[in-house]
Motif scaffolding. Structure first.
Motif, PDB file in Angstrom:
ATOM      1  N   ASN A 163       0.828  -1.085   0.208  1.00  0.00           N
ATOM      2  CA  ASN A 163      -0.078   0.170   0.024  1.00  0.00           C
ATOM      3  C   ASN A 163       0.865   1.012  -0.072  1.00  0.00           C
ATOM      4  O   ASN A 163       1.580   1.563   0.889  1.00  0.00           O
ATOM      5  CB  ASN A 163      -1.009   0.108   1.277  1.00  0.00           C
ATOM      6  N   SER A 198      -0.007   4.100   2.605  1.00  0.00           N
ATOM      7  CA  SER A 198       0.332   3.974   3.727  1.00  0.00           C
ATOM      8  C   SER A 198       2.189   4.021   3.853  1.00  0.00           C
ATOM      9  O   SER A 198       2.303   4.699   4.892  1.00  0.00           O
ATOM     10  CB  SER A 198       0.102   2.289   4.460  1.00  0.00           C
ATOM     11  N   ARG A 233      -6.710   7.575  -1.642  1.00  0.00           N
ATOM     12  CA  ARG A 233      -7.690   6.335  -1.829  1.00  0.00           C
ATOM     13  C   ARG A 233      -8.422   6.440  -2.696  1.00  0.00           C
ATOM     14  O   ARG A 233      -8.955   5.445  -3.695  1.00  0.00           O
ATOM     15  CB  ARG A 233      -8.463   6.134  -0.398  1.00  0.00           C
ATOM     16  N   GLN A 287      -2.822   1.912  -7.652  1.00  0.00           N
ATOM     17  CA  GLN A 287      -1.788   2.484  -6.622  1.00  0.00           C
ATOM     18  C   GLN A 287      -0.682   2.796  -7.358  1.00  0.00           C
ATOM     19  O   GLN A 287       0.409   3.522  -6.947  1.00  0.00           O
ATOM     20  CB  GLN A 287      -1.265   1.402  -5.696  1.00  0.00           C
ATOM     21  N   LYS A 306      -7.061  -2.981  -6.558  1.00  0.00           N
ATOM     22  CA  LYS A 306      -6.319  -3.818  -5.843  1.00  0.00           C
ATOM     23  C   LYS A 306      -5.129  -4.481  -6.309  1.00  0.00           C
ATOM     24  O   LYS A 306      -4.264  -4.649  -5.555  1.00  0.00           O
ATOM     25  CB  LYS A 306      -7.473  -4.676  -5.178  1.00  0.00           C
TER      26      LYS A 306
END
Length: 311
Positions: free
Chosen positions: A20, A23, A105, A113, A309
């Motif tokens: 991620n 993060s 997000r 991402q 994802k």
């Protein structure tokens, strides 16, 4: 029955390896913030004169802050990157990380991402370039050039905010006291605040924010026309990662046998599936641009979420 506890270092490595990127960016910014402030605590406790403590901290931070002076930048070129991961004020860090989390997000939900880090870094660089150029071009700013030092993730974060608002302008979020608000209006307000705040305090910061905002808009517009600026960046990062992976495997030689015919069939099938999926993503993004996110069917929303994802 309690599970086996992990140490702080193990938790840190686990988060960095989680995949991620949002993060990871938040974690790196928080760690640098803590280090800067811990150094400040010791400087305060060990210096008899508080002015000496402040000077000590300034001498350390100057090695990671972005100077507007071109000669200073020549001797510290790495600050083009390090400044966008460095915060000293708590609320400066807090609001930057909240914007990064919320809008990162949203953006990754639609494009995956792999676009977040390139947009963050290149948006931060665009902000840095605009700041340096402005201070060295405009007469009203030139006298301050030797003293201007910039830090913070705001330019990269604003690139992500404006990028998300450009891609899905009618996407709505719920704000306290205001209710449901489309993100295009949030981005517009943030940009206008920076624009009218230039003559006030933190002039360089507001200019850098605008550089990031402009880049975020151009990044997404180019992506919508098929010109993906993140590809060269990600290719470079993959090469760097590959070099380190190769070095780590030098001590672990192994022999792998592959069936050439099987590999060719699988490769052809994978390329076809990838092409079909990308065409489907492009169709859905076009639909969002013309009719808004709410016009998507439940199946289309689920498909976008699954793609984000996987990427």
């Amino acid at each position: 029955m309690y599970g086996k506890s992990t140490g702080l270092w193990e938790d840190f490595k686990m988060e960095l390896n989680s995949g991620n990127i949002i993060s990871r960016l938040i974690l790196i910014n928080v760690i640098v913030f803590l280090l800067a402030n811990i150094i400040n605590v010791f400087a305060f406790l060990l210096s008899e004169e508080k002015s000496a403590a402040g000077l000590f901290l300034s001498n350390i931070l100057k090695w990671v802050m972005l100077p507007a002076d071109l000669m200073q930048l020549l001797y510290r070129p790495w600050t083009l990157i390090t400044h966008m991961f460095t915060h000293f004020g708590f609320f400066h860090l807090l609001f930057n990380m909240l914007w990064l989390y919320w809008f990162g997000r949203i953006l990754s939900e639609f494009v995956g991402q792999k676009k977040i880090l390139p947009l963050y870094i290149m948006g931060g660089l665009a902000g840095a370039i605009l700041l340096i150029a402005s201070y060295n071009i405009f007469p009203g700013l030139q006298s301050s050039v030797p003293y201007v030092q910039a830090l913070g993730a705001s330019a990269g974060v604003l690139a992500i905010v404006v990028g998300a608002a450009t891609l899905v302008p009618d996407y709505s979020v719920h704000l306290l006291f205001l209710g449901s608000v489309r993100i295009k209006y949030i981005a517009l307000v943030l940009v206008l605040i920076d624009l009218i705040s230039i003559p006030q305090a933190n002039t360089g910061g507001h200019i850098a924010h605008l550089g990031g905002a402009v880049f975020g808009y151009l990044f997404v517009r180019q992506m919508q026309t098929g010109n993906d600026w993140s590809i060269p960046f990600n290719n470079l990062m993959d090469k760097i990662s590959g070099v380190f992976s190769s070095l780590s495997r030098l001590r672990k030689p192994r022999v792998v046998y592959k069936n050439p015919k099987s590999s060719t069939v699988k490769s052809s099938s994978a390329k076809k599936d990838s092409k079909n999926r990308q065409e489907r993503v492009d169709e859905i993004l076009d639909k969002i641009s013309s009719s808004g996110y709410d016009s998507l069917t439940a199946e289309e929303k689920a498909f976008l979420f699954q793609v984000s994802k996987e990427e």
